[in-house]
Scaffold this active site. Sequence first.
Site, PDB file in Angstrom:
ATOM      1  N   LYS A  79     -11.263 -36.103  -1.036  1.00 49.90           N
ATOM      2  CA  LYS A  79      -9.823 -35.042  -0.284  1.00 49.90           C
ATOM      3  C   LYS A  79      -8.083 -36.229  -1.067  1.00 49.90           C
ATOM      4  O   LYS A  79      -8.214 -36.943  -2.185  1.00 49.90           O
ATOM      5  CB  LYS A  79      -9.557 -35.954   1.333  1.00 49.90           C
ATOM      6  CG  LYS A  79      -9.989 -35.769   2.429  1.00 49.90           C
ATOM      7  CD  LYS A  79     -10.466 -36.110   3.394  1.00 49.90           C
ATOM      8  CE  LYS A  79     -10.963 -35.619   4.217  1.00 49.90           C
ATOM      9  NZ  LYS A  79     -11.168 -34.326   4.625  1.00 49.90           N
ATOM     10  N   ARG A 104     -19.815 -31.335  10.916  1.00 51.57           N
ATOM     11  CA  ARG A 104     -21.550 -30.992  11.104  1.00 51.57           C
ATOM     12  C   ARG A 104     -22.848 -31.042  10.785  1.00 51.57           C
ATOM     13  O   ARG A 104     -23.598 -31.229  11.585  1.00 51.57           O
ATOM     14  CB  ARG A 104     -20.848 -29.646  10.670  1.00 51.57           C
ATOM     15  CG  ARG A 104     -21.131 -29.229   9.665  1.00 51.57           C
ATOM     16  CD  ARG A 104     -20.498 -28.073   8.848  1.00 51.57           C
ATOM     17  NE  ARG A 104     -18.356 -28.179   8.990  1.00 51.57           N
ATOM     18  CZ  ARG A 104     -17.893 -27.156   8.719  1.00 51.57           C
ATOM     19  NH1 ARG A 104     -18.325 -25.570   8.429  1.00 51.57           N
ATOM     20  NH2 ARG A 104     -16.206 -27.644   8.740  1.00 51.57           N
TER      21      ARG A 104
HETATM   22  N1  BES Z   1     -12.438 -35.015   9.168  1.00 54.41           N
HETATM   23  C1  BES Z   1     -12.320 -33.847   8.833  1.00 54.41           C
HETATM   24  C2  BES Z   1     -11.373 -32.694   9.488  1.00 54.41           C
HETATM   25  C3  BES Z   1      -9.408 -33.677   9.696  1.00 54.41           C
HETATM   26  C4  BES Z   1      -9.168 -33.154   8.547  1.00 54.41           C
HETATM   27  C5  BES Z   1      -9.192 -33.634  10.865  1.00 54.41           C
HETATM   28  C6  BES Z   1      -7.958 -33.730   8.871  1.00 54.41           C
HETATM   29  C7  BES Z   1      -7.902 -33.782  10.908  1.00 54.41           C
HETATM   30  C8  BES Z   1      -7.452 -34.003  10.391  1.00 54.41           C
HETATM   31  C9  BES Z   1     -13.194 -33.223   8.426  1.00 54.41           C
HETATM   32  O1  BES Z   1     -14.201 -33.682   8.062  1.00 54.41           O
HETATM   33  C10 BES Z   1     -12.584 -32.315   7.246  1.00 54.41           C
HETATM   34  O2  BES Z   1     -12.580 -32.186   6.142  1.00 54.41           O
HETATM   35  N2  BES Z   1     -12.935 -30.863   7.360  1.00 54.41           N
HETATM   36  C11 BES Z   1     -12.974 -30.332   6.077  1.00 54.41           C
HETATM   37  C12 BES Z   1     -13.874 -28.903   6.604  1.00 54.41           C
HETATM   38  C13 BES Z   1     -13.674 -27.909   5.309  1.00 54.41           C
HETATM   39  C14 BES Z   1     -14.299 -28.667   4.276  1.00 54.41           C
HETATM   40  C15 BES Z   1     -14.173 -26.891   5.611  1.00 54.41           C
HETATM   41  C16 BES Z   1     -11.484 -29.245   6.529  1.00 54.41           C
HETATM   42  O3  BES Z   1     -10.981 -28.828   7.850  1.00 54.41           O
HETATM   43  O4  BES Z   1     -10.612 -29.864   5.243  1.00 54.41           O
HETATM   44 MN    MN Z   2     -14.359 -34.313   5.776  1.00 52.97          MN
END
Ligand code: BES
Ligand code: MN
Length: 499
Positions: free
Chosen positions: A281, A355
């Site tokens: 990230k 997931r």
């Molecule tokens: N934990 C995150 C989702 C999230 C991001 C929750 C920001 C709250 C605030 C999750 O694991 C994630 O990183 N999801 C990705 C999915 C994508 C790579 C398809 C996302 O939402 O960017």
């Molecule tokens: Mn994630």
Amino acid sequence: MTAISFTARNIRDVVSAKTHCAILPVFHKAKLTGAALQLDRASDGSIRSALALGDFAGNPGETLLLPGTGGAKRILLIGCGDPNKFDRKSARNVSKQLHDALCSTKATDSILHLGLLKLKERDACWLLSYLARFLTTASYRYTETLSSPKKAMKLSKLIVNASKELPVPTASSALRDGHAMGLGVNEARNLANLPGNICTPTHLARHARKLARNAKKLSVSVLEEKKMREMGMGALLSVSAGSDQPAKLIVMHYEGGKSKDRPHVLVGKGITFDSGGISLKPGAKMDEMKFDMGGAASVFGTLRAAIEMNLPLNVVGIVAAAENMPSGRATKPGDVVTSMAGKTIEVLNTDAEGRLVLCDALAYAARYKPDTVIDIATLTGACVVALGSHASALYANNDSLADDLLEAGIETYDRAWRMPLWEEYNAQLKSNFADLANIGGPGGGSITAACFLGAFTKKYRWAHLDIAGSAWNSAPKGATGRPVPLLTRFLMDKAGRER
Ligand code: BES
Ligand code: MN
Ligand code: ZN
């Protein structure tokens, strides 16, 4: 943290009742009656003169603190507005005003004279249980890693002077339920607020055991990585592969029902820190990914509330706990893993890890022959884009389960909004190299994540709550404890607990 106790009583002699603060809810232009009239007479008309002077008119949001009389050291007037317009929003405002006004004093106990409100039984019940929950959660302070924790309200005791409309037993149980729900919310917030270096999967497992030590009806078992490997949980293990912290599958059994009663299963995403893994990230706000176990926290919190309420039903809480980190052993984009259900998954983005842990936990849930299965997860940033922070996203493969959850959310002011699970979205999860891809492209990210889970939940009634927007606040930073109220109310309804 101040613990608050709540009790309901019939107070015959209002004037001589000893209290730091007598709280009088007053409607706009209402005649003084009951407790207000008695305290007014005992104080040489102090309430009437405040009304005559125009210092207080009973409007919503108004409060006035007066010197005490008789056994009461203070009198607090709370404006309740037009009696014909008093609704749940008014009740929530009254709770907040009452809290804020009490915070400005040093009062440690108080008596709320409910009789003046003359609400219908259901409305009065709702007010009391909301008030107890509100005061319980408002007095929560995070203390774990602070050398001088912030001060909370002094109040440690609220007595409700019951009324004809709301007799003592009904008032007591409303207060008890609201308090229990508040304790559940605080439990969830406290776990989620802990930093990732303390709140590891191992910490969560230890916490589960601690919870069970204090509750006869709760038992805990923890599956270690070795066992998970034997069971074929390749998806879950692909997430913890890059971390020095071993994953844990924490299973908590709450047995409040008959042994033959099918359980309601709650499955929580417990990513104790989500760096994104190799699909790292960006740095901004990455600290907030310590909250990525908010779903797991809500499972703990809901079980806590169920224990406090002694709900007569069976609940299984499953927490899929892992840390998502990059390292030489981490899963890479393009890797294919095999889930417990036998489906292969192409991990196109290691940041779509929620997931992956959930699909194995959901496959595992089938063994409990569940009545319903609800998973709770801070699953997608796309959910925050779609709904912001006011609603959790709800997905379900069963309409009546969806309706029950939506209704529980409205009842507790912890709302969810239903989203589609149409099969057309599944096309976005196609992969050339596996049965499924773990990402569905740019459109409908919260939906395709839910569809991914839907491929593993065909055997039972299932709902999914994406709480990415509702689980924590960014300013001031802190966990909300949602959706513990919604889930708790859902279980209360299933247990036949009256509203
Ligand atoms: N934990 C995150 C989702 C999230 C991001 C929750 C920001 C709250 C605030 C999750 O694991 C994630 O990183 N999801 C990705 C999915 C994508 C790579 C398809 C996302 O939402 O960017
Ligand atoms: Mn994630
Ligand atoms: Zn995540």
